[in-house]
Design an enzyme around this catalytic site. Structure first.
Site, PDB file in Angstrom:
ATOM      1  CB  SER A 170      -0.956   0.119   1.273  1.00  0.00           C
ATOM      2  OG  SER A 170      -0.074   0.037   2.291  1.00  0.00           O
ATOM      3  N   GLY A 185       7.412  -3.034  -0.678  1.00  0.00           N
ATOM      4  CA  GLY A 185       6.569  -4.114  -0.992  1.00  0.00           C
ATOM      5  C   GLY A 185       7.244  -5.665  -0.583  1.00  0.00           C
ATOM      6  CB  ALA A 188       4.599  -8.672   5.436  1.00  0.00           C
ATOM      7  CD  GLN A 397      13.538  -4.491   1.888  1.00  0.00           C
ATOM      8  OE1 GLN A 397      13.401  -3.635   1.041  1.00  0.00           O
ATOM      9  NE2 GLN A 397      12.474  -4.629   2.805  1.00  0.00           N
ATOM     10  CB  THR A 398      19.395  -4.348   5.901  1.00  0.00           C
ATOM     11  OG1 THR A 398      20.238  -3.290   5.319  1.00  0.00           O
ATOM     12  CG2 THR A 398      19.710  -5.592   5.330  1.00  0.00           C
ATOM     13  CD  GLU A 482      64.556  43.033  34.392  1.00  0.00           C
ATOM     14  OE1 GLU A 482      63.637  43.890  33.784  1.00  0.00           O
ATOM     15  OE2 GLU A 482      64.703  42.721  35.588  1.00  0.00           O
ATOM     16  CG  ASP A 562      66.841  45.549  36.256  1.00  0.00           C
ATOM     17  OD1 ASP A 562      67.943  45.076  36.144  1.00  0.00           O
ATOM     18  OD2 ASP A 562      66.145  46.166  35.259  1.00  0.00           O
ATOM     19  CE1 TYR A 826      61.103  60.712   8.645  1.00  0.00           C
ATOM     20  CE2 TYR A 826      59.107  59.304   8.191  1.00  0.00           C
ATOM     21  CZ  TYR A 826      60.699  59.739   7.924  1.00  0.00           C
ATOM     22  OH  TYR A 826      61.339  58.602   7.675  1.00  0.00           O
TER      23      TYR A 826
END
Length: 1626
Positions: A170, A185, A188, A397-398, A482, A562, A826
């Site tokens: 169906s 289809g 079953a 189909q699985t 440093e 420092d 500048y």
């Protein structure tokens, strides 16, 4: 036909002979013959099979039995892990052996039963029964039965048709959208074929019959159908006995039953509203959520907490659950009750959404720096999905993998934000972050070597100890210095102690704060990796025992930095590095430090060393004749000589300080200083320190210091709380300005140097920086100092409201936010003429100057006449605190100060940025909205003429317009083209877009779409008060009031000082005049007398010892008593000794003083000084302040007027001297930069933003417990712009306008400011400042003196000026040089980039990105170029003054309370700046004036009055008002299209209908107006772009016509309804 190795049934199966036979298809003998035949063929290869035997045709049934794997999957046993349900264990994933084909035929019947629920919503029950012993499986449901009726085409009953004949279904109508599992289809029928017995029972109430039929032997045989009359309820029952021989099984074993049982549970969970009975018992599953619990029950995450499941029923078709997976990605999903064990598109569809959201959260929280990819996030997700898909497709189909595209699902799964928020808190994110940390740790471990090497290579500048990595490695010490200069010092010292046990490695500045650093930072940090490699450290290795220490190449690390605060920070960062990664090392005394003197005092052969400044200060207090001592300051290790280095290392016991671990308190102290989570604790820590320091100063107690003569060791707790805290405090001092002068130390040093140099000529910025470093003892890089100087001189929109230095050269523009400044080599600068008016020189005598390196430098703070911290704003991020203040208008502050001097409360003030033309509106307390300006020019053109404050033009183009033009991955292109017509000071984008998209954009809000609206909360007003303590201020008025009280007290001190100084000078002149007169009169003889006799004679005759000198000595003595610790040489106090009288001021007078002219001059000076003293005594401190304010405002007017003239000189269209060419060209070019005269202004709408702000305020009030200081985070957000509209908020007046006729204008005090335009209080837009950890080692992220002010400009209103009262100039007769001013800036300027609020116009919090739709009906949007709607005549009278529009700018709007009217008298409202754009209006025009906005409701953007044209100006006859909002305050004229101009009459007195009209096409005609003559430019000017200084009287009657002119860029639109643009700028 049988084939060896194939799938068979019957007696041969499992017999061991290897031959499978089809009993039901072929005769046994034939099969045997065939086998013999095949064997013979193999033996005789010459014989060949016939064609008929090679190429065969099978029936459908034969094919299914011959090739079952095509239909039901493999029929071979398969072993794999699967979820099954065992009665004793429940749902579990274990290894099972099953036959996929058998599992599939069972599943087909089960899914068919579930499908019936979709056909019949009344179905309530499914019964599943499995009897392994008898090999019987039964599935029953009470859904609608199969029609028991004969099929008219196939002539069989429908049940027999669909269960007993292949290819019947169906589900073949694909036009019908079904959400069932059946499709092809086969389902079953396959079960029937692979069963020895298959029985169908069904009853159909509709057809009143029941049906029963049985098939046997793989659907080969069938019984007769039994059909009976039936009146009961519908049902269907399928009972079958699987043909186990086909599956190579003997019975239904435990594994397959457990798998089938799980499928029954699946059905119970996935079929909503259906109860499932299994073997007679109802399964305990109520819906999908309870089904998921079967999987997660008793499961714990990695922290031992039960897994948290997030569930959401998105809609009727989508049910989603999410939890943490510890085994990689897992999914349990169902499509129409089919178990899609391999997933599919539906799983990807949901998971992609989740991953996309989670990865955003992970990226925000990912401090490790490891890049996280989507698949890695997916690996931590376990998702459960139950969905209904229309007509699903599968890859086989699985039906294990669903392949349908999401667009065909038939529904959408839109997961809510609540779901995603819960998903980010369910443990997934934490798990991902843990994985990231693990991965990061793995990468870090690769950087470490587990092998101990005696020699290592590849580390530059390392001087390795000879014994390092050998058997004596634990006795070796690595000296970390440093910088290279300190390394040289250490290497010099190693000559004393040897190189075998000491290695040296120089650090490049501050190392990384590893506690808060990202993984990427650590991985890429060469210094961290080098230290680990040199010492032989290994990540995650515990060094608890002595044995583990033997793996190290060095047994100790000695820190040699420092003795300043930055050096302390480096020590702290190294301690933090070791403590964070290897805390156990601290317990072994792994760290120590090498200290050097910070001050040395020498006298003869005696030499004293001091290791802290407080210790030195204490020594000074108790030493006599300290001038006999030579003092030398050592600011760095590089100051020490090689000889001194050897001395230090020779006395190792004195200079080596061991760090001792004292327990958990040390851990807590280190975490407090460096953990990001301890920010609130750090605030309290610093607050307590500042309060303690304040109390010590008040009580004259010495400051605490660590390194005394007996100090041999110290705990980490002492180091953090007594040494490192000094850096933390200095970090705040460098980053957060003072309330008093608004400066950070670096800025103060620059100003001090400029005052001291007092340059009359410009100086190069680079040279000035060197001078600042020299004069003010600046100890940091000069590059940062140069940037500070550049910042002080910048004056573009969004920088300073008052620049104290002049920008002579390219100091940056709004195009790039100042980043386009030229090199300091500048460009030139010098003090602005306003600087000394803001910081009067006479106040320098009252300031407390600091000392550095025994040098008098800048004061603790300057004391300006108005709070500069409000004028130019402030911004900075320190330790524990942050500061953010917008700019405010200088004249408004001056007026408020005057009000306060008169005993009145100050008016509320809104942010104001010089030359900003947009709108600034108040959203709530300390919350503002800043909007740019956008106009709709025609059906497909908009014009952007202003951007939000601090949204730089180039950035806006690249980040907003370019993506709009080209589109992005997420959003399509919106605009078709744009053109640029801006200058360095103005903005103009002309944007083209389709009519439909423009309609959609305007509906969504043009400000939002074009990202022209930003919001900012200003809850971080943290400043240092005059006592040097950090304080948070809630409002700007609080800052103003505190400044007012302090400044007023200093005016009292100034008066005292002046009275004393001028009094002493008056006495001096009086004594000199008396002496001269007495000498002339012969009362005194000095010839041939000894000096001693002369002094004695003068004393006897009542002459005073030098009164000026005596007064100054008294002042110095008082100062020394107040602060005895700073007893330094001062040239101004060395002219004499207090031991005896000093009459040099009399006896050193020249003989010329006896002449008649000199005598008369001296008497005049004496009398003038006396009057000056008397005048001063009569003045109050308030009077002195008002004089200073008047002088400042007068000069401010001049400066801004000059700025306008400078711009005018190059923009008026005149031919420049010495240049040949037509000014017409310039005119046309200039007009391109002007706004279009046809634009319809879009009014910003802030209603939605106000609502958001209110919500945030409520949330804050609920959770805000911090009243002492603000967190180091700004609450500023880029909020989405609301929908535009003419709202009251946009036009709320700052000063209500009086209704009656205006009185004649009166003169006002200079500086009086009248706000004519409604201004909106907005704040600058800014990218969320990324917060800098104040403990970061990275110098590039340290504090900066550069203040990126938050520009929000309110147009300056015009004012009437009079000559300011001449400020008295006090003359002092002493010749000593003035005391030096100095400016202290210990600022590293390292946090320059992060302190800058990067203006980004791109974000709209909480707003969806605007995506135009192409399907808008044109009828939905109409431009209305028609005539404006008439409004009541009354509206005209609401408008009392109109200003002409600035052609280059639009006014900003300020929302104010109506009581602001008291701020200015009604006469002040008459004076409006030439540059506050507004236009005369028709009587019938709707005037969105302040009063209209406040009282009449919202003006429509479609009914905005037309601006009227101003008459063409002849020349400037009055100084244009410096209050203007225009660029540089330049007066500008507008032009209108030909034929549209009005008569060129001047504005008339109040009530004149012609007021405000303007006609660029005619010369100005004289009128009978009593107003002052209007300003105009020369008639030969080809482009009159600036309206001149028109009196801004209220317009009474409109003009009727407009003169036409060809090219016009800024006037009103032809369409009156589009004239919302300029008329509302009042």
């Amino acid at each position: 036909m049988a084939k060896s190795g194939g799938c068979g049934a019957g007696a041969g199966v499992g017999g061991g002979n290897g031959a499978l036979t089809w009993v039901t298809l072929f005769d046994q003998n034939n099969a045997a013959k065939k086998e013999e035949s095949e064997t013979a063929n193999k033996n005789d290869s010459s014989k060949k099979l016939s064609v008929e035997r090679v190429y065969q045709k099978k029936t459908q049934l034969e094919h299914i039995l011959l090739r079952p794997d095509t239909y039901i999957g493999s029929v071979e046993p398969l072993t794999q892990f699967m979820w099954v349900y065992d009665e004793d264990v429940g749902m579990n994933c274990r290894e099972v052996t099953f036959v996929p084909g058998l599992y599939k035929i069972f599943d087909e019947i089960l899914v068919n039963a579930a499908d019936n629920k979709q056909r019949d919503k009344n179905m309530t029950c499914i019964k599943v029964s499995i009897d392994p012993e008898s090999n019987i499986i039964s599935i029953w449901n009470n859904g609608k039965g199969i029609p028991v009726v004969e099929h008219k085409v196939e002539k069989v009953y429908v049940p027999a048709l669909i269960f007993g004949q292949l290819l019947t279904s169906s589900n073949y109508d694909d036009d019908e959208k079904k959400v069932t599992g059946g499709r092809n289809g086969y389902g079953a029928k396959l079960c029937n074929i692979f069963s020895t017995k298959f029985t169908v029972e069904t009853a159909c109430k509709e057809y009143k019959h029941s049906f029963k039929q049985t098939w046997m032997n793989n659907m080969m045989k069938t019984s007769e159908a039994k059909i009976k009359h039936f009146d009961g309820e519908d049902y269907t029952c399928i009972t079958f006995q699987p043909d186990l021989s086909k599956f190579k099984m003997e019975k239904l074993d435990k594994d397959i039953v457990a798998l089938m049982t799980r499928r029954a549970y699946d059905l119970a969970g996935s079929c909503r509203g259906v109860k499932v009975m299994f073997n007679g018992k109802k399964l305990p599953v109520n819906g999908f959520r309870s089904y998921v619990d079967l999987y997660v029950k008793d499961k714990l995450d990695e922290t031992g907490v039960a897994l948290k499941v997030i569930h959401e029923l998105a809609n009727e078709r989508w049910d989603v659950c999410l939890t943490l997976s510890e085994k990689g990605f897992q999914q349990i999903s169902f499509v129409n009750s089919i178990a899609t064990t391999k997933g599919g598109r539906h799983v990807d569809y949901v998971v992609d959404q989740v991953v996309g959201k989670l990865i955003e959260v992970v990226k925000k929280k990912n401090k490790a720096g490891v890049s996280v990819k989507p698949f890695q996030v997916k690996n931590h997700i376990w998702v459960f999905i139950n969905c209904l898909i229309e007509n699903p497709t599968f890859d086989s189909q699985t039906k294990e993998n669903m392949t349908l595209q999401p667009k065909s699902f038939g529904s959408k799964c839109q997961l809510s934000e609540k779901f995603f928020k819960a998903a980010s808190n369910c443990g997934i994110v934490e798990s991902i972050l843990n994985w990231v940390k693990f991965k990061a740790q793995t990468q870090l471990n690769k950087k470490c070597s587990s092998v101990k090497y005696s020699k290592i290579k590849g580390i530059p500048k390392l001087d390795d100890a000879n014994d390092a990595g050998g058997k004596h490695s634990l006795e070796c010490t690595l000296i970390l210095t440093e910088g290279d200069s300190a390394k040289s010092l250490a290497v010099s010292g190693l000559g004393v102690i040897g190189r075998d046990r000491y290695g040296v490695f120089p650090l490049r500045g501050k190392i990384l704060n590893v506690r808060e650093a990202s993984h990427k930072q650590i991985m890429e940090n060469a210094e961290i990796n080098n230290i680990i490699k040199i010492v032989g450290l290994q990540y995650k290795k515990s060094y608890d025992d002595a044995e583990s220490l033997k793996t190290l190449r060095y047994g100790k690390i000695m820190i040699m930095t420092d003795q300043d605060q930055d050096g302390s920070h480096i020590k702290g960062l190294l301690i933090n590095f070791i403590h964070h990664n290897w805390p156990s090392l601290l317990k072994h005394g792994f760290l120590e430090e090498f200290i050097t003197p910070i001050v040395k005092a020498s006298k003869n052969k005696q030499e004293l060393s001091f290791y802290s400044i407080p210790e030195f200060d204490e020594w000074k207090k108790h030493i006599e004749n300290q001038k006999a001592w030579k003092i030398k300051y050592y600011k760095g290790l590089g100051t020490s000589t090689a000889k001194e280095a050897k001395e230090y290392f020779a006395d190792m016991e004195r200079h080596r300080i061991l760090f001792r671990y004292a327990g958990p308190e040390d851990d807590a102290a280190i975490t407090l200083a460096f953990s990001k989570k301890k920010i609130d604790d750090r605030k309290e820590w610093l607050t307590n320190f500042m309060e303690d320091r304040r109390q010590r100063r008040l009580h004259g107690l010495p400051e605490q210091f660590l390194y005394g003569t007996a100090t041999k060791h110290l705990t980490y707790n002492d180091f953090i709380n007594k040494e490192l805290i000094l850096f933390s405090n200095s970090d705040n001092e460098r980053s957060i300005p003072s309330l008093v002068d608004g400066f950070k130390p670096g800025q103060r040093k620059v100003l001090f140097t400029c005052f001291k140099r007092n340059d009359k000529r410009e100086v190069k910025v680079a040279q000035l920086a060197g001078s600042v470093a020299e004069m003010s003892a600046y100890h940091h890089g000069e590059q940062a100092l140069m940037m500070t100087i550049v910042n002080l001189a910048q004056n573009f929109v969004g920088s300073n409201n008052i620049n104290l230095l002049q920008p002579i050269g390219q100091f940056g523009t709004r195009l790039h936010g100042g980043k386009d400044a030229a090199s300091p080599r500048y460009i030139f600068t010098m003090l602005s003429t306003l600087a000394r008016l803001l910081f009067p020189a006479v106040d320098d005598n009252l300031l407390k100057f600091l000392y550095d390196d025994n040098q008098r430098v800048e004061p603790e703070w300057y004391i300006p006449i108005i709070p500069m911290v409000l004028i130019n704003g402030a911004e900075g991020i320190g330790t524990g605190w942050a500061c953010k203040l917008p700019n405010y208008d200088a004249r408004e502050i001056v007026n408020n100060v005057r009000r306060m001097l008169d005993g009145l409360d100050p008016h509320p003030m809104l942010p104001n940025y010089k030359n900003f033309k947009g709108t600034i509106q108040e959203l709530g307390q300390n919350q503002y909205a800043v909007s740019g300006e956008i106009f709709v020019v025609d059906r497909n053109t908009v014009e952007i003429t202003e951007l939000p404050v601090r949204t730089w033009t180039q950035v806006y183009k690249e980040q907003v317009l370019e993506p709009m033009l080209n589109g992005t991955d997420k959003t399509p292109a919106l605009i078709s083209d744009y053109k640029e017509y801006h200058t360095d000071t103005t903005v103009k984008f002309v944007v083209k877009m389709t009519e439909e998209k423009l309609a959609q954009a305007e509906a969504a809000g043009l400000h939002k779409v074009f990202k022209l609206q930003t919001t900012l909360t200003c809850n971080s007003m943290v400043l240092f008060d005059h006592m040097g303590c950090l304080k948070k201020y809630e409002t700007v008025q609080d800052i103003l009031k505190e400044f007012f009280d302090l400044r007023l007290s200093y005016y009292g001190l100034r008066k005292e000082w002046l009275v004393g100084m001028l009094g002493a000078e008056s006495t001096k002149l009086n004594n000199q005049a008396r002496f001269i007169l007495e000498k002339i009169q012969g009362k005194i003889t000095i010839e041939n007398r000894s000096k001693k006799d002369l002094i004695q004679m003068l004393v006897q005759r009542g002459y005073e010892s030098d009164p000026v000198k005596a007064w100054k000595e008294a002042q110095e003595k008082a100062a020394e008593e107040d602060e005895t610790q700073n007893q330094h040489d001062d040239s101004s106090s060395d002219s004499g000794t207090p031991s005896g009288p000093d009459f040099n001021y009399i006896l050193n007078m020249s003989l010329w003083s006896l002449t008649k002219e000199k005598v008369e001059e001296l008497i005049k000076q004496r009398d003038a000084k006396g009057r000056e003293v008397n005048d001063l005594k009569r003045k109050s401190p308030s009077d002195l302040w008002k004089e200073d304010l008047a002088a400042f405002v007068e000069e401010l007017d001049k400066v801004e007027s000059q700025e306008r003239e400078d711009v005018l000189a190059g923009m008026s269209g005149k031919a420049i001297k010495g240049k040949v060419g037509k000014p017409k060209v310039k005119k046309l070019q200039l007009e391109e930069t002007m706004p279009s005269p046809y634009g319809r202004r879009i009014i910003p709408e802030i209603t939605a933003m106000k609502a958001d702000a209110s919500k945030k305020l409520l949330k804050k009030k609920k959770g805000d417990l911090d009243t002492a200081a603000v967190k180091v985070e700004f609450d500023e957000e880029f909020s989405g712009a609301p929908v535009e509209g003419a709202g009251e908020e946009a036009l709320t007046p700052s000063v209500p306008i009086n209704k009656g006729p205006k009185p004649k204008r009166e003169k006002k005090e200079p500086g009086t400011r009248v706000r004519k335009t409604p201004t909106s209080s907005g704040k600058p837009s800014a990218k969320k400042v990324k917060k800098r950890n104040p403990w970061s080692d990275d110098e590039s992220k340290s504090e900066s003196d550069l203040e990126e002010t938050e520009p929000v400009v309110i147009p300056r209103d015009s004012l009437l000026r009079r000559a300011a009262a001449e400020r008295p100039k006090y003359t002092f007769d002493f010749s000593e040089e003035e005391d030096d001013d100095a400016d202290d800036d210990d600022d590293d300027n390292n946090d320059l980039e992060e302190l800058k609020v990067k203006a980004s116009p791109i974000t709209n919090d909480g707003e969806d990105e605007f995506v135009p739709s192409d399907g808008l009906d044109k009828d939905e949007y109409t431009f209305s170029p028609g005539k404006s709607k008439a409004t009541p005549e009354k509206s005209l009278h609401d408008k009392k003054s109109q200003d002409f529009g600035n052609l280059f700018s639009f006014p900003s709007y300020s929302q104010k309370s109506e009581d602001d009217s008291a701020k200015f008298d009604s006469n002040e409202e008459d004076s409006a700046s030439v540059f506050s754009p507004s236009f005369g209006l028709k009587q019938t025009d709707k005037v969105p004036s302040k009063t209209v906005a406040a009282k009449k409701g919202k003006p429509s953007s479609d009914t905005v009055p037309k601006p009227k044209r101003a008459p063409k100006q002849k020349k400037v006859v009055e100084a244009v008002n410096s209050d203007s909002d225009s660029e540089f305050g330049i007066p500008k004229k507008t032009t209108t299209p030909k034929g549209k101009g009005r008569g060129a009459k001047k504005r008339k007195a109040s009530g004149s209908e012609n007021e405000g009209d303007y006609n660029p096409g005619r010369k100005t005609s004289k009128t009978t107006s009593k107003k002052p003559k209007k300003t105009s430019f020369d008639q030969d000017s080809d482009v009159d772009i600036f309206p001149s200084d028109f009196p801004t009287e209220p317009p009474s009657l409109p003009r009727t016509g407009r003169a036409r002119k060809e090219v016009k860029y800024f006037a009103e639109s032809d369409e009156e309804e589009d004239d919302v643009d300029f008329a509302m700028f009042n």
